[in-house]
Scaffold this motif. Structure first.
Motif, PDB file in Angstrom:
ATOM      1  N   ASN A  31       1.237  -0.919  -0.353  1.00 52.00           N
ATOM      2  CA  ASN A  31       0.275  -0.063   0.242  1.00 52.00           C
ATOM      3  C   ASN A  31       0.791   1.231  -0.117  1.00 52.00           C
ATOM      4  O   ASN A  31       0.827   1.677  -0.545  1.00 52.00           O
ATOM      5  CB  ASN A  31      -1.221  -0.209   1.257  1.00 52.00           C
ATOM      6  CG  ASN A  31      -2.187  -1.150   0.886  1.00 52.00           C
ATOM      7  OD1 ASN A  31      -2.063  -1.368  -0.500  1.00 52.00           O
ATOM      8  ND2 ASN A  31      -2.461  -1.878   2.378  1.00 52.00           N
ATOM      9  N   SER A  32       1.398   0.898   0.514  1.00 50.44           N
ATOM     10  CA  SER A  32       2.408   2.581   0.753  1.00 50.44           C
ATOM     11  C   SER A  32       4.219   3.319  -0.217  1.00 50.44           C
ATOM     12  O   SER A  32       4.044   3.966  -0.532  1.00 50.44           O
ATOM     13  CB  SER A  32       4.172   2.140   2.169  1.00 50.44           C
ATOM     14  OG  SER A  32       4.576   1.241   1.609  1.00 50.44           O
ATOM     15  N   SER A  35       0.995   3.959  -2.597  1.00 46.54           N
ATOM     16  CA  SER A  35       0.933   5.337  -2.772  1.00 46.54           C
ATOM     17  C   SER A  35       2.449   5.983  -3.139  1.00 46.54           C
ATOM     18  O   SER A  35       1.556   7.482  -3.939  1.00 46.54           O
ATOM     19  CB  SER A  35       0.479   5.778  -1.190  1.00 46.54           C
ATOM     20  OG  SER A  35       1.076   6.884  -0.636  1.00 46.54           O
ATOM     21  N   LYS A  36       2.973   6.436  -3.500  1.00 46.38           N
ATOM     22  CA  LYS A  36       3.973   6.826  -3.733  1.00 46.38           C
ATOM     23  C   LYS A  36       4.450   6.604  -5.293  1.00 46.38           C
ATOM     24  O   LYS A  36       4.461   7.984  -6.418  1.00 46.38           O
ATOM     25  CB  LYS A  36       5.329   6.204  -3.339  1.00 46.38           C
ATOM     26  CG  LYS A  36       5.673   6.491  -1.772  1.00 46.38           C
ATOM     27  CD  LYS A  36       7.073   6.307  -1.073  1.00 46.38           C
ATOM     28  CE  LYS A  36       7.383   5.827  -0.153  1.00 46.38           C
ATOM     29  NZ  LYS A  36       8.915   5.483   0.184  1.00 46.38           N
ATOM     30  N   GLN A  39       1.608   9.466  -6.050  1.00 45.45           N
ATOM     31  CA  GLN A  39       2.212  10.350  -6.109  1.00 45.45           C
ATOM     32  C   GLN A  39       2.823  10.905  -7.268  1.00 45.45           C
ATOM     33  O   GLN A  39       3.109  12.270  -7.450  1.00 45.45           O
ATOM     34  CB  GLN A  39       2.260  10.653  -4.691  1.00 45.45           C
ATOM     35  CG  GLN A  39       3.302  11.593  -4.475  1.00 45.45           C
ATOM     36  CD  GLN A  39       4.416  12.068  -3.491  1.00 45.45           C
ATOM     37  OE1 GLN A  39       5.035  10.976  -2.638  1.00 45.45           O
ATOM     38  NE2 GLN A  39       5.189  13.265  -3.206  1.00 45.45           N
TER      39      GLN A  39
END
Length: 383
Positions: A31-32, A35-36, A39
């Motif tokens: 998930n992280s 997210s990046k 972005q």
């Protein structure tokens, strides 16, 4: 009137800064990382908008260049016409001067200079005198008219020369303007190419690091699953001897929930950022066909599946459409072919796949085209 140059402020291009590509650690969750990635895609979208504005400006400048070139050609043609008219007027002036000289020669015929007064005094009688005076008056007036016409022509030539000079000045100005536009366009093109190259490099690095991080995470999960299975097998063996150890297939070596989420998350990153390409599985440029997309998405969870619908349709376990769940493969009859299209089921009657007209896209398979195309064939790859 000069047409103003179209140009982007240099800060639009030179002000773009590329942040260093982050190095992901294996400890980061899917998930992280996602997210990046989102972005990064947002930043790429902004840069793409700036590139689009830059390309629009280049196109506008190119249009001005073409218009200026047309004006230069028209002005040069006009100058040539003015020069031809000037030459014609000068030729007429030369002819008139020759006419005056001829008249003087006629009056002076018979030897020696003969003035107007002598012509009058040579009259034989009064009537002859009046006749000679009238002739002299007529000739004098004609000469005066010719002289006046010469003056008018001289003035016309001067005005023509001034108009030609004005046109030349305008032409020179347009040449300078054109040179400036050419220089500006060359600079803008170089900036655009530089941005696109940096963007492509950044995208490749991000994708490579994301894949490395996810593969490491999946490897760790695989090792944990194997260890847990080994412990479970040992316990069963201790309780009941002779039982067979559990078997693991190539498509069920990763824990189900994590593997399914990885497959779906990997696929969703290309929503609105991909295109369809027959026989393609190119994540760097976001180009897939349906089976290539499925193959790549499952590979992100460490699961190897077939590269064509003909192979995929025989893999995993067949389940009923009423029992299908996220991560299952769903097949459709398209273009007159059975199982001609494949996608990954997401739940709630939706699936994700690389569609011919759109690239990676989520579709509804409970109504419309895909409901009619769905043939009920569902294969479960992840148990």
């Amino acid at each position: 009137m000069k047409k103003p140059l179209t140009a982007l402020s240099a800060t639009i291009v030179l002000g773009i800064s590329f942040s260093s590509v982050p190095t992901y650690t294996y400890a980061e969750t899917s998930n992280s990382i996602q997210s990046k990635i989102i972005q990064n895609q947002t930043e790429k979208a902004k840069i793409n908008e700036q590139i689009a504005r830059l390309e629009q400006t280049i196109a506008e400048n190119q249009k001005i260049m073409e218009e200026t070139t047309e004006k230069i050609a028209a002005t040069q043609a006009k100058i040539e016409q003015l020069q031809a008219e000037k030459a014609a007027i000068q030729e007429q002036m030369a002819k008139r001067e020759e006419q005056i000289k001829n008249r003087l020669r006629v009056m002076q015929a018979g030897g020696g200079p003969l003035g107007y007064l002598e012509v009058l005094l040579g009259a034989t009688d009064f009537e002859d005198f009046i006749s000679r005076a009238s002739a002299i008056s007529t000739l004098t007036k004609a000469d005066q008219d010719l002289i006046a016409k010469q003056e008018e022509d001289k003035k016309a030539i001067e005005e023509t020369e001034k108009a030609a000079q004005d046109e030349l000045n305008k032409l020179n100005d347009m040449k300078v303007e054109l040179a400036g536009m050419q220089s500006l366009i060359a600079e803008q093109k170089a900036q655009a190419e530089s941005i696109k190259q940096q963007l492509a490099t950044e995208g490749e690095q991000l994708l490579a690091q994301k894949l490395a991080a996810e593969q490491a995470a999946q490897q760790a999960a695989l090792q944990a699953a194997v260890a847990a299975s080994t412990n479970n097998t040992s316990n069963k063996t201790a309780v009941a001897k002779g039982s067979q150890p559990p078997r693991f297939s190539a498509v069920s070596t990763v824990s189900g929930g994590n593997a399914i989420n990885t497959v779906i998350s990997a696929g969703k990153q290309f929503l609105g950022n991909s295109s369809y390409g027959l026989g393609k599985a190119d994540p760097v440029n976001g180009v897939f066909d349906c089976s290539g997309f499925v193959n790549w998405a499952f590979a992100q969870a460490g699961i190897s599946v077939g590269r064509s619908t003909g192979v995929l349709v025989g893999q995993g376990t067949k389940v009923a459409p009423s029992d299908m769940r996220p991560g299952d493969l769903v097949f459709f009859n398209t273009d007159g072919r059975t199982n001609g299209h494949v996608g990954i089921y997401l739940g709630n009657g939706q699936f994700i796949g690389s569609q011919t007209s759109y690239g990676v896209r989520i579709e509804n398979m409970t109504s419309g085209y895909w409901a009619n195309a769905f043939n009920g064939n569902v294969r479960r790859i992840i148990n």
